[in-house]
Scaffold this active site. Structure first.
Site, PDB file in Angstrom:
ATOM      1  N   LYS A 193      35.788  32.963  31.657  1.00 19.43           N
ATOM      2  CA  LYS A 193      36.468  32.089  32.626  1.00 19.43           C
ATOM      3  C   LYS A 193      35.730  32.241  33.948  1.00 19.43           C
ATOM      4  CE  LYS A 193      39.250  31.625  35.630  1.00 19.43           C
ATOM      5  NZ  LYS A 193      38.887  31.040  36.948  1.00 19.43           N
ATOM      6  N   GLU A 269      36.051  45.424  38.110  1.00 24.07           N
ATOM      7  CA  GLU A 269      35.049  45.586  39.171  1.00 24.07           C
ATOM      8  C   GLU A 269      35.585  44.808  40.357  1.00 24.07           C
ATOM      9  OE1 GLU A 269      32.451  47.358  39.000  1.00 24.07           O
ATOM     10  OE2 GLU A 269      31.695  47.392  36.957  1.00 24.07           O
ATOM     11  N   CYS A 303      29.741  42.104  46.661  1.00 27.04           N
ATOM     12  CA  CYS A 303      30.837  43.076  46.599  1.00 27.04           C
ATOM     13  C   CYS A 303      30.444  44.415  47.205  1.00 27.04           C
ATOM     14  CB  CYS A 303      31.266  43.270  45.161  1.00 27.04           C
ATOM     15  SG  CYS A 303      29.875  43.577  44.085  1.00 27.04           S
ATOM     16  N   GLU A 405      37.956  43.868  53.535  1.00 25.21           N
ATOM     17  CA  GLU A 405      36.722  43.255  53.037  1.00 25.21           C
ATOM     18  C   GLU A 405      36.615  41.844  53.632  1.00 25.21           C
ATOM     19  OE1 GLU A 405      36.576  42.065  48.864  1.00 25.21           O
ATOM     20  OE2 GLU A 405      34.553  42.895  48.740  1.00 25.21           O
TER      21      GLU A 405
HETATM   22  P1  NAD Z   1      39.177  36.450  43.025  1.00 30.67           P
HETATM   23  O1  NAD Z   1      39.821  37.749  42.689  1.00 30.67           O
HETATM   24  O2  NAD Z   1      39.906  35.500  43.879  1.00 30.67           O
HETATM   25  O3  NAD Z   1      38.795  35.652  41.704  1.00 30.67           O
HETATM   26  C1  NAD Z   1      38.049  36.255  40.679  1.00 30.67           C
HETATM   27  C2  NAD Z   1      38.345  35.539  39.381  1.00 30.67           C
HETATM   28  O4  NAD Z   1      39.720  35.731  39.044  1.00 30.67           O
HETATM   29  C3  NAD Z   1      38.152  34.016  39.430  1.00 30.67           C
HETATM   30  O5  NAD Z   1      37.631  33.570  38.200  1.00 30.67           O
HETATM   31  C4  NAD Z   1      39.564  33.500  39.627  1.00 30.67           C
HETATM   32  O6  NAD Z   1      39.756  32.185  39.151  1.00 30.67           O
HETATM   33  C5  NAD Z   1      40.347  34.495  38.800  1.00 30.67           C
HETATM   34  N1  NAD Z   1      41.754  34.605  39.172  1.00 30.67           N
HETATM   35  C6  NAD Z   1      42.315  34.422  40.395  1.00 30.67           C
HETATM   36  N2  NAD Z   1      43.657  34.597  40.327  1.00 30.67           N
HETATM   37  C7  NAD Z   1      43.942  34.888  39.035  1.00 30.67           C
HETATM   38  C8  NAD Z   1      45.143  35.177  38.329  1.00 30.67           C
HETATM   39  N3  NAD Z   1      46.320  35.197  38.940  1.00 30.67           N
HETATM   40  N4  NAD Z   1      45.044  35.449  37.006  1.00 30.67           N
HETATM   41  C9  NAD Z   1      43.870  35.444  36.373  1.00 30.67           C
HETATM   42  N5  NAD Z   1      42.699  35.162  36.981  1.00 30.67           N
HETATM   43  C10 NAD Z   1      42.735  34.894  38.300  1.00 30.67           C
HETATM   44  O7  NAD Z   1      37.766  36.834  43.653  1.00 30.67           O
HETATM   45  P2  NAD Z   1      36.639  35.872  44.222  1.00 30.67           P
HETATM   46  O8  NAD Z   1      37.092  35.332  45.545  1.00 30.67           O
HETATM   47  O9  NAD Z   1      36.208  34.907  43.169  1.00 30.67           O
HETATM   48  O10 NAD Z   1      35.425  36.908  44.428  1.00 30.67           O
HETATM   49  C11 NAD Z   1      35.325  37.724  45.526  1.00 30.67           C
HETATM   50  C12 NAD Z   1      35.820  39.107  45.203  1.00 30.67           C
HETATM   51  O11 NAD Z   1      35.134  39.624  44.062  1.00 30.67           O
HETATM   52  C13 NAD Z   1      35.525  40.085  46.313  1.00 30.67           C
HETATM   53  O12 NAD Z   1      36.645  40.909  46.511  1.00 30.67           O
HETATM   54  C14 NAD Z   1      34.364  40.905  45.771  1.00 30.67           C
HETATM   55  O13 NAD Z   1      34.217  42.179  46.313  1.00 30.67           O
HETATM   56  C15 NAD Z   1      34.672  40.945  44.320  1.00 30.67           C
HETATM   57  N6  NAD Z   1      33.473  41.270  43.539  1.00 30.67           N
HETATM   58  C16 NAD Z   1      33.354  42.524  42.974  1.00 30.67           C
HETATM   59  C17 NAD Z   1      32.214  42.865  42.269  1.00 30.67           C
HETATM   60  C18 NAD Z   1      32.036  44.232  41.645  1.00 30.67           C
HETATM   61  O14 NAD Z   1      31.192  44.379  40.754  1.00 30.67           O
HETATM   62  N7  NAD Z   1      32.791  45.236  42.042  1.00 30.67           N
HETATM   63  C19 NAD Z   1      31.184  41.933  42.120  1.00 30.67           C
HETATM   64  C20 NAD Z   1      31.342  40.669  42.717  1.00 30.67           C
HETATM   65  C21 NAD Z   1      32.500  40.353  43.415  1.00 30.67           C
END
Ligand code: NAD
Length: 502
Positions: A193, A269, A303, A405
């Protein structure tokens, strides 16, 4: 094959001709959402609508999980000879490499990252990751436990079944490959997804996997929103594991969903607020370069971005000046399709507003704006979502901008007096994804790397990486690791087969 454009105008012409695929990829076929609904994908590069994307919901997730389950149960993938699995995964990596310009353009248009990095980093790193895991296909051994001469206890490693992979928008290809590679080589089926902001390269991956010979149903792509597509996947009773990358807030929901449904495994992650600790004896030129690239690469939408600088007060002013100079000289902001640009557009209007809002919060909290701080609109950038490289200096450790963040091109700088203070400040965070220490004293470096709680601690460098090292965090940055052989184990479990002889 078309020649690769060398100018912004050339890439814009290529973009104007692009017709991205927006349908879901389920059971080896491109399909619209069952509801027939689509959502408009608007590019942050210039505000244009670039695709109508299938707005998948629970019905589509059910279909994808059923396809993945059927593929797993009949063994069309997991029971292939190891060498055959390897051949197909290597072919998948090759298809990605052959599609370089197309995939890079999709990635840039979708999320705003600069085309030069999409070409040199995102697409090749995705292919290299799949190749890395492909090569394990015929090198995964089981174990025989030492239980005595009259019995054989075989400890087999078996795939879990159906893996739901939920990924963010900042490195869509790379993070998808970090999940798909080890999950597939372990013999699982996958339902991916992608984030609603970045569906296009993921759909393309599904097509390329099929061309490479991956059997239908083994990799499925369901584009859609978090609550309508991600949540049903994470709650699904027939999904064995959710491998999630995204925010800490949504990561915590994955654990709730697992508990509310079938106790599926969860690997997370999540976010970060990674500190640099710069001691008084550090090579300030090297530190400034590492720090500037570490926060401004990919517009700070990384991230593990080194977003907090903790610096010995005696060198604070000199360091801040040098970081700003590196940003100006080496990391030009520009149109994301300009091959010379190093910083592109932020992903969506809401996110740009959020990041600019943090600059205002920092100002109100008493920070000094050492550079940047504004939206960038010069040179035809006004239609896109561009922001200047920004440094907030003299930030108090308890300020919101020092603790939360920001996920944009905003660096916060806080001085310290003693090494003990530096350690305390570095660890005073809910996150523990990464950190760096800069010092000429290797004894101090050793002490600091042992004291700082983070999944990666760099010494006198930043963001050097390899597929051979595990990546992930401590504390609320998550658990479970992507990359390295350890990632494969995450997608498998042990089965003991005990045979007694008479
Ligand atoms: P997000 O948490 O908003 O979304 C991530 C994914 O989760 C998306 O596909 C989104 O559609 C899905 N999602 C959102 N709400 C959901 C729910 N209620 N149920 C199921 N799925 C849901 O994050 P983002 O804005 O896409 O990405 C940024 C974040 O990702 C930052 O916090 C960043 O640090 C983190 N990140 C972490 C790593 C790592 O390896 N630690 C790598 C890249 C990004």
């Amino acid at each position: 094959m078309l020649d690769r454009p060398t100018t912004r105008a050339g890439w814009e012409a290529r973009a104007a001709d692009l017709k991205p695929e927006g349908r879901a990829f389920i059971d080896g076929r491109l399909v619209p959402a069952r509801s027939g609904r689509t959502f408009e994908k608007r590019s942050p590069v210039d505000g244009r609508i670039i695709a109508a994307v299938a707005d998948c919901d629970a019905a589509d997730v059910d279909a994808a999980v059923a396809a993945a389950r059927a593929a797993f149960e009949d063994g069309r993938w997991r029971n292939l000879p190891p060498a055959e699995k390897k051949r197909i995964l290597l072919a998948f990596a090759d298809r990605i490499r052959a599609d370089l310009d197309h995939l890079a353009l999709l990635e840039t248009l979708d999320v705003g990252k600069v085309i030069g990095n999409a070409l040199a980093v995102d697409v090749p790193f995705c292919a290299n990751c799949l190749q890395y895991y492909a090569e394990f296909a015929d090198k995964l051994y089981d174990e025989i436990a030492p239980v005595g001469p009259d019995d054989t206890a075989l400890v087999r490693k078996e795939p879990l079944g159906v893996i739901g992979a939920i990924v963010p928008w900042n490195y869509p290809l790379i993070i998808s490959a970090w999940k798909i590679g080890p999950a597939l080589v372990a013999g699982n089926s996958v339902v991916l997804k992608p984030a609603e902001q970045s569906p296009l390269s993921a759909i393309r991956l599904g097509q390329l996997a099929k061309e490479a010979g991956l059997p239908d149903g083994v990799l499925n792509i369901v584009p859609g929103f978090g609550e309508s597509a991600g949540q049903p996947l994470a709650l699904h009773p027939d999904v064995d594991m959710i491998s999630f990358t995204g925010s800490t807030e949504v990561g915590k929901l994955m654990m709730v969903y697992a508990g509310q449904s079938n106790m599926k495994r969860v690997a997370l992650e999540c976010g970060g607020k990674s500190p640099h600790v710069v001691m008084a004896d550090a090579d300030l030129d090297a530190a400034a370069e590492g720090i500037a690239w570490g926060i401004f690469y990919n517009q700070g939408e990384t991230c593990h971005a080194g977003s907090r600088v903790l610096v010995h007060r005696s060198v604070q002013a000199a360091l801040v000046e040098k970081i700003a100079a590196v940003a100006k000289a080496q990391i030009p902001l520009g149109h994301a399709l300009d091959p010379a640009a190093q910083m592109g557009a932020l992903v969506e209007p809401r996110h740009l507003e959020r990041v600019l809002g943090y600059v205002e919060t920092g100002r109100a909290e008493g920070a000094r704006i050492a550079c940047g701080g504004r939206r960038a609109t010069a040179d035809g950038l006004e239609a896109g979502l561009y922001m200047e490289a920004t440094i907030l200096d003299d930030v108090a450790p308890n300020a919101r901008v020092a603790r939360e963040e920001i996920f944009g091109p905003v660096l916060v700088v806080t001085p310290f007096e003693t090494e003990a203070d530096a350690v305390r400040l570095a660890n005073d965070s809910i996150y523990g994804l990464a950190a760096a220490v800069w010092t000429a004293d290797m004894n101090a470096a050793h002490r600091l790397t042992r004291s700082i709680r983070a999944g990666t601690v760099w010494v006198n460098c930043f963001d050097r990486s390899s597929l051979a090292t595990p990546f992930g965090g401590f504390k609320q940055s998550g658990f479970g690791r992507d990359r390295s052989p350890h990632a494969i184990e995450k997608y498998m479990d042990f089965k003991t087969v005990w045979t007694a002889y008479r």
